[in-house]
Design a protein around this motif. Structure first.
Motif, PDB file in Angstrom:
ATOM      1  N   ALA A 173       1.005  -1.127   0.037  1.00 52.81           N
ATOM      2  CA  ALA A 173      -0.024  -0.087  -0.029  1.00 52.81           C
ATOM      3  C   ALA A 173       0.936   1.198   0.046  1.00 52.81           C
ATOM      4  O   ALA A 173       2.099   1.064   0.369  1.00 52.81           O
ATOM      5  CB  ALA A 173      -0.927   0.141   1.071  1.00 52.81           C
ATOM      6  N   ILE A 174       0.450   2.392  -0.255  1.00 56.01           N
ATOM      7  CA  ILE A 174       0.973   3.540  -0.070  1.00 56.01           C
ATOM      8  C   ILE A 174       0.811   4.160   1.595  1.00 56.01           C
ATOM      9  O   ILE A 174      -0.097   4.139   1.791  1.00 56.01           O
ATOM     10  CB  ILE A 174       0.213   4.693  -1.095  1.00 56.01           C
ATOM     11  N   ARG A 175       1.957   3.925   2.041  1.00 51.40           N
ATOM     12  CA  ARG A 175       2.179   4.160   3.394  1.00 51.40           C
ATOM     13  C   ARG A 175       3.365   5.284   3.798  1.00 51.40           C
ATOM     14  O   ARG A 175       4.053   5.626   3.040  1.00 51.40           O
ATOM     15  CB  ARG A 175       2.593   2.917   4.197  1.00 51.40           C
ATOM     16  N   SER A 234      -6.258   0.635   3.305  1.00 56.74           N
ATOM     17  CA  SER A 234      -5.639  -0.691   3.262  1.00 56.74           C
ATOM     18  C   SER A 234      -6.194  -1.533   4.467  1.00 56.74           C
ATOM     19  O   SER A 234      -6.849  -0.908   5.473  1.00 56.74           O
ATOM     20  CB  SER A 234      -4.159  -0.687   3.491  1.00 56.74           C
ATOM     21  N   THR A 235      -6.506  -2.846   4.367  1.00 59.52           N
ATOM     22  CA  THR A 235      -7.154  -3.522   5.326  1.00 59.52           C
ATOM     23  C   THR A 235      -5.869  -4.262   6.283  1.00 59.52           C
ATOM     24  O   THR A 235      -6.148  -5.153   7.162  1.00 59.52           O
ATOM     25  CB  THR A 235      -8.026  -4.516   5.081  1.00 59.52           C
ATOM     26  N   ASN A 236      -4.636  -4.199   5.869  1.00 61.45           N
ATOM     27  CA  ASN A 236      -3.628  -4.869   6.249  1.00 61.45           C
ATOM     28  C   ASN A 236      -2.551  -3.740   6.666  1.00 61.45           C
ATOM     29  O   ASN A 236      -1.575  -3.532   5.945  1.00 61.45           O
ATOM     30  CB  ASN A 236      -2.988  -5.995   5.462  1.00 61.45           C
ATOM     31  N   GLY A 237      -2.534  -3.236   7.675  1.00 60.42           N
ATOM     32  CA  GLY A 237      -1.677  -1.890   8.192  1.00 60.42           C
ATOM     33  C   GLY A 237      -2.287  -0.557   7.535  1.00 60.42           C
ATOM     34  O   GLY A 237      -3.270  -0.774   7.053  1.00 60.42           O
ATOM     35  N   PRO A 238      -1.620   0.259   8.061  1.00 61.76           N
ATOM     36  CA  PRO A 238      -1.955   1.905   7.490  1.00 61.76           C
ATOM     37  C   PRO A 238      -1.725   1.811   5.836  1.00 61.76           C
ATOM     38  O   PRO A 238      -1.196   1.121   5.337  1.00 61.76           O
ATOM     39  CB  PRO A 238      -1.243   2.739   8.316  1.00 61.76           C
ATOM     40  N   GLY A 239      -2.223   3.178   5.341  1.00 61.47           N
ATOM     41  CA  GLY A 239      -1.986   3.244   4.116  1.00 61.47           C
ATOM     42  C   GLY A 239      -3.334   3.238   3.397  1.00 61.47           C
ATOM     43  O   GLY A 239      -4.337   2.646   3.872  1.00 61.47           O
ATOM     44  N   TYR A 240      -3.069   3.209   2.094  1.00 64.63           N
ATOM     45  CA  TYR A 240      -4.277   3.087   0.772  1.00 64.63           C
ATOM     46  C   TYR A 240      -3.748   2.539  -0.257  1.00 64.63           C
ATOM     47  O   TYR A 240      -2.405   2.337  -0.425  1.00 64.63           O
ATOM     48  CB  TYR A 240      -5.138   4.439   0.905  1.00 64.63           C
ATOM     49  N   TYR A 241      -4.767   2.059  -1.200  1.00 66.13           N
ATOM     50  CA  TYR A 241      -4.056   1.686  -2.537  1.00 66.13           C
ATOM     51  C   TYR A 241      -5.227   2.196  -3.362  1.00 66.13           C
ATOM     52  O   TYR A 241      -6.357   2.827  -2.993  1.00 66.13           O
ATOM     53  CB  TYR A 241      -4.078   0.339  -2.566  1.00 66.13           C
TER      54      TYR A 241
END
Length: 756
Positions: free
Chosen positions: A255-257, A293-300
């Motif tokens: 993801a973008i984190r 994202s559902t696995n850690g912070p961030g988004y996609y």
């Protein structure tokens, strides 16, 4: 001259700087630098990943494609550039889910026979230095291999909150007793165990537990632990051997984190911020969306519905031509592509139905096609009717075949037998809704005829061509037995595979239930009632033996086969053994009967005579005056105990039922007991026939009514009752090919060898 040289150098430095800034700006804004490599070997490298400077979204997305890293076929293999070790990349996905498939090393810890660690590697690869990746909890599992092995992995920093340093720990224990304990394909704790992992795991580091291993190093010198894709590992026992250079396929979520770009936000920015397209925002394509994202912070990022492509590139999401992909986007009509969607309408002459032409076929509008459809429907209806008619005809033919097989052509000519159809029987028994007992060949049902006569319907024997004549003769004989103390056969149903017989109904059940059933223990049976039951049962057997056109032997006389009406009139039923004999023969190949009642001579020789019924009736008499079953108490035999009583004290008084053993009736009970013992004599010729038994019982009843002093005993009554030739034990288990044996320790259960 020197000044011109300095000016020239400054110009070129400025030009290089501008080029670098432009390239960096293009990369940040979703345009990787020109000339970036898009493949490494057979792996596609889509943006935001990239090979080389300014070709990726940031350091965590950099992919190395070194000519020194090749697979077994000599092809180039991409690796994660930011990782400390060499982590091979097998595939990179931007859509529909952001994933990377990599090969991660297996952690191990090896021992020698002194229980000392000789080699170890704990799997640390630092694949997530820039925070881009998380190990997928949905697609991977944690596996531990070894004997007496405990291993776990952990993640996160609790910052001193709670007793543990990490935020969570996950692992398992595997055990082996010896080299053959583990089995291929089994990973449930013996040699191999596995567990799911939680979201947020960002490294491959493993911790092994301290357990003794010295006695297992021959077949399992090392412990192993690793992450692996759930559908890409199947345990083999050979995996326990020493192999320290293994890697396993693992799926990573990306993801973008914050770690990927220091100015990036850790989740999707607010809609008003997205509209301004900040420089750090990664979803740069029109018609794209941001997903947390559902696995850690961030988004996609992903393309909006109706679009596909790469949302991280400017102009990367393109319209889908749904009409060209009818397998994914159905249209039952005319399809026209639109931007971000498609239009589907029914063709001329058709109209939509149900969920519309995108889901359901269109229907025709005009009357003629409707008439054709109606004609087709009528045609199908005709076919269904024809099929049903054919089935009915086949069923009728089958019923006729059963009727013929079961002797219907003969039995329908017999005047006093009612022939019931299959439908009649269903109506009589209300679809077999009221079960009243269990016969030797199936259940017994209660039913009601049209005139409200109560009947019992039971399954007969299965009839084949060889037994058809015997069956029809037996039914005819039974139907002609007109005696008040023999259960009357009213009719039969022959339209089924196994014939059903319809008998008159006996409301009080069997004598067995009355004498020994728990529900009837409180029912008072006076001596008069018992004597009447004995006399009338004897009359019924006498009729069978001598008053019909042919001699009939019952073969299975016992309380269970003496039914009682509501007025306690006994009815002899269940002509079990007699069905296995022709009417003019004494011998049968099948010795059948019930434990405790079968004539020993019949059992030894297979010769069934009228005196065999006399023997069985003698047992019934003992049960009537004692109200004890053939086996009672702690494995006591009723016959043996009566014999002992008469041998030792010349009286059966101790065995009589206390309900009827009053002083004035002792004489009558003694005489019944002596008569029963005569019936039980082993020598057939010494047993009385049923005519004599009935007459003597009648005389006893008369004597009781007028006082025993007026009863003139016959000479045989003054003889010493002796049954020395009676078997010394009876009631033990026996089979059809063994002689009857007596034992005082026989089973308390009343077992039957055969029951209709």
């Amino acid at each position: 001259m020197l000044y011109n040289l300095h000016a020239f150098m400054a110009f070129w430095l400025l030009a290089d700087l501008l080029i670098l800034l432009a390239s960096a700006a293009e990369s940040i804004s979703g345009r990787p630098a020109a000339g970036c490599q898009t493949r490494c070997g057979d792996v596609s490298i889509p943006y935001p990943f990239g090979i080389g400077p300014n070709c990726s979204h940031g350091k965590g997305f950099e992919i190395a494609c070194d000519t020194r890293t090749r697979n077994g076929s000599g092809e180039l293999v991409p690796t994660l550039a930011a990782a400390n070790g060499t982590i091979h990349v097998q595939s990179l996905f931007v859509a529909p889910i952001p994933e990377v498939k990599v090969m991660l090393p297996v952690a191990y810890q090896c021992y020698n026979s002194s229980d000392s660690v000789t080699e170890s590697f704990f799997g640390a690869v630092d694949l997530n230095n820039n925070g881009v990746y998380r190990i997928s909890d949905k697609r991977n599992m944690f596996v531990v291999l070894g004997c007496n092995t405990m291993a776990y992995t952990n993640n996160g920093d609790s910052h001193g909150k709670g007793p543990y340093a990490g935020l969570y720990y996950t692992g398992c224990v595997s055990y082996c007793n010896d080299s053959s304990s583990a089995q291929d394909g089994m990973c449930a704790g013996i040699g191999c165990c596995h567990v799911d992992i939680s979201p947020g795991l960002s490294d491959n580091v493993v911790t092994f537990g301290e357990w003794s291993r010295y006695f297992q190093v021959d077949f399992n010198p090392c412990n192993y632990a690793f992450l692996v894709a759930k559908d890409e590992y199947n345990f083999q026992r050979s995996d326990l051997q020493k192999d320290l250079n293994r890697t396993k396929p693992v799926w990573l979520d990306w993801a973008i984190r914050d770690g990927g770009n220091s100015s990036a936000s850790s989740s999707c920015p607010a809609p008003e911020v997205r509209e301004k397209m900040p420089p750090e925002y990664a979803c740069v394509s029109d018609n794209s969306e941001c997903v947390n994202s559902t696995n850690g912070p961030g988004y996609y990022c992903k393309c909006s519905k109706g679009y596909e492509g790469n949302p991280y590139l400017v102009g990367g999401c393109n319209d889908i031509d749904e009409c060209a992909r009818s397998d994914e986007y159905p249209c039952h009509g005319d399809c026209r592509n639109t931007v971000g969607d498609y239009h589907c309408k029914c063709r001329t002459g058709y109209q939509p139905r149900g969920g519309g032409p995108k889901i359901d076929e269109c229907s025709q509008k005009f009357p003629l096609p409707a008439q054709i459809a109606l004609g087709i429907s009528l045609g199908f209806s005709f076919l269904i009717v024809a099929a049903l008619f054919t089935l009915m005809m086949l069923q009728k033919r089958k019923i006729n075949e059963y009727f013929k097989k079961n002797g219907g052509s003969i039995l329908q000519k017999v005047d006093n037998i009612m022939i019931f159809s299959k439908d009649d029987l269903k109506k009589i028994t209300k679809n077999n809704s009221h079960v009243i007992g269990q016969g030797g060949f199936g259940k017994v049902f209660k039913g009601t005829l049209e005139d409200n006569t109560m009947v019992a319907v039971k399954t007969s024997i299965e009839v084949n061509e060889a037994r058809k004549e015997d069956f029809t003769n037996e039914v005819i004989i039974q139907s002609r037995m007109m005696h008040n103390n023999i259960i009357k056969l009213l009719g039969c149903c022959l339209e089924v595979d196994v014939p059903m017989l319809v008998y008159e109904f006996a409301a009080n059940g069997s004598l067995q239930d009355i004498l020994h059933g728990d529900a009837n223990r409180s029912l008072l049976l006076t001596l008069d009632i018992r004597l009447d039951i004995a006399i009338e049962s004897a009359e019924g057997l006498k009729y069978m033996h001598s008053s019909t056109n042919c001699t009939i032997r019952h073969g299975d006389v016992k309380p269970a086969n003496i039914l009682l009406t509501d007025k306690f009139v006994p009815k002899i039923s269940d002509f079990g053994t007699s069905k296995l004999l022709t009417v003019d023969k004494d011998f049968t190949m099948f010795v059948v009967g019930s434990m405790g009642y079968i004539d020993p001579i019949f059992h030894k020789t297979g010769r069934l005579t009228q005196k065999s019924d006399v023997y069985s009736f003698g047992v019934v008499l003992l049960e009537l005056i004692s109200r004890k079953p053939t086996i009672y108490g702690e494995n006591f035999s009723l016959i043996i105990e009566f014999q002992k009583a008469y041998d030792e004290v010349h009286s059966g008084r101790a065995m009589f039922d206390k309900e009827i053993a009053v002083e004035e009736d002792i004489f009558i009970l003694e005489e019944i007991g002596k008569l029963a013992m005569e019936c039980l004599k082993e020598k057939v010729e010494e047993r009385p026939d049923m005519k004599e038994v009935a007459e003597r019982l009648v005389m006893l009843r008369r004597a009781r009514k007028h006082g025993q002093g007026s009863y003139n005993l016959s000479p045989r009554h003054h003889e010493e009752i002796s049954i020395e030739t009676t078997p010394t034990s009876f009631g033990a288990d026996f089979s059809t090919n063994s002689s009857v044996s007596l034992s005082a320790t026989c089973t308390p259960e009343r077992k039957e060898l055969y029951k209709l």
